[in-house]
Write a protein that holds these residues in place. Structure first.
Motif, PDB file in Angstrom:
ATOM      1  N   THR A   3      35.251  44.487  36.155  1.00 23.72           N
ATOM      2  CA  THR A   3      35.931  45.514  36.928  1.00 23.72           C
ATOM      3  C   THR A   3      36.074  45.042  38.378  1.00 23.72           C
ATOM      4  N   PRO A   4      37.179  45.390  39.030  1.00 27.84           N
ATOM      5  CA  PRO A   4      37.356  45.015  40.429  1.00 27.84           C
ATOM      6  C   PRO A   4      36.751  46.022  41.404  1.00 27.84           C
ATOM      7  N   CYS A   5      36.158  47.084  40.888  1.00 24.99           N
ATOM      8  CA  CYS A   5      35.635  48.151  41.743  1.00 24.99           C
ATOM      9  C   CYS A   5      34.534  47.621  42.658  1.00 24.99           C
ATOM     10  N   ILE A   6      34.659  47.924  43.954  1.00 25.89           N
ATOM     11  CA  ILE A   6      33.632  47.550  44.922  1.00 25.89           C
ATOM     12  C   ILE A   6      33.028  48.804  45.572  1.00 25.89           C
ATOM     13  N   CYS A   9      36.126  53.624  47.327  1.00 29.89           N
ATOM     14  CA  CYS A   9      37.196  54.357  46.645  1.00 29.89           C
ATOM     15  C   CYS A   9      37.938  55.258  47.616  1.00 29.89           C
ATOM     16  N   SER A  10      39.094  54.798  48.032  1.00 25.54           N
ATOM     17  CA  SER A  10      39.932  55.546  48.952  1.00 25.54           C
ATOM     18  C   SER A  10      41.373  55.142  48.696  1.00 25.54           C
ATOM     19  N   ALA A  19      42.128  51.372  48.384  1.00 25.04           N
ATOM     20  CA  ALA A  19      41.848  50.440  49.484  1.00 25.04           C
ATOM     21  C   ALA A  19      40.731  49.467  49.134  1.00 25.04           C
ATOM     22  N   GLY A  20      39.871  49.819  48.190  1.00 26.76           N
ATOM     23  CA  GLY A  20      38.769  48.944  47.805  1.00 26.76           C
ATOM     24  C   GLY A  20      39.137  47.920  46.761  1.00 26.76           C
ATOM     25  N   CYS A  21      39.818  48.370  45.690  1.00 23.12           N
ATOM     26  CA  CYS A  21      40.073  47.455  44.568  1.00 23.12           C
ATOM     27  C   CYS A  21      41.549  47.112  44.365  1.00 23.12           C
ATOM     28  N   GLY A  22      42.446  47.900  44.903  1.00 25.77           N
ATOM     29  CA  GLY A  22      43.868  47.598  44.774  1.00 25.77           C
ATOM     30  C   GLY A  22      44.543  48.206  43.551  1.00 25.77           C
ATOM     31  N   GLN A  26      46.396  55.514  37.958  1.00 24.31           N
ATOM     32  CA  GLN A  26      46.583  55.363  36.518  1.00 24.31           C
ATOM     33  C   GLN A  26      45.759  54.193  35.978  1.00 24.31           C
ATOM     34  N   GLU A  27      45.718  53.109  36.732  1.00 22.49           N
ATOM     35  CA  GLU A  27      44.942  51.942  36.306  1.00 22.49           C
ATOM     36  C   GLU A  27      43.442  52.229  36.351  1.00 22.49           C
ATOM     37  N   ILE A  28      43.004  52.930  37.376  1.00 21.47           N
ATOM     38  CA  ILE A  28      41.587  53.288  37.478  1.00 21.47           C
ATOM     39  C   ILE A  28      41.203  54.202  36.316  1.00 21.47           C
TER      40      ILE A  28
END
Length: 72
Positions: A3-6, A9-10, A19-22, A26-28
């Motif tokens: 996962t690209p989550c850092i 989350c904004s 702003a964190g993962c791009g 819908q993708e999240i």
């Protein structure tokens, strides 16, 4: 699962990307149900999205920083 989550989350209102993962909302939301190939395809797009979001965000800040223009 990768996962690209850092955990920053904004959502950027201008780009529509986190702003964190791009990723888009819908993708999240669909991340867990996507195939490995689909997640990888999205992950390859993220660096360019994040670079573009920073550029758009900085441009927007520069436009608002000086306040309204006034005639001399």
């Amino acid at each position: 699962m990768q996962t690209p989550c850092i955990h920053v989350c904004s959502m950027d209102l201008i780009s529509g990307f986190c702003a964190g993962c791009g990723r888009t909302l819908q993708e999240i939301g669909g991340w867990m149900s996507f195939s490995d190939a689909e997640r990888q395809r999205i992950m390859t797009l993220l660096p360019a999205r994040l670079a573009g979001a920073v550029t758009v965000s900085n441009h927007a800040k520069a436009n608002f920083a000086g306040g309204p223009e006034r005639p001399l």
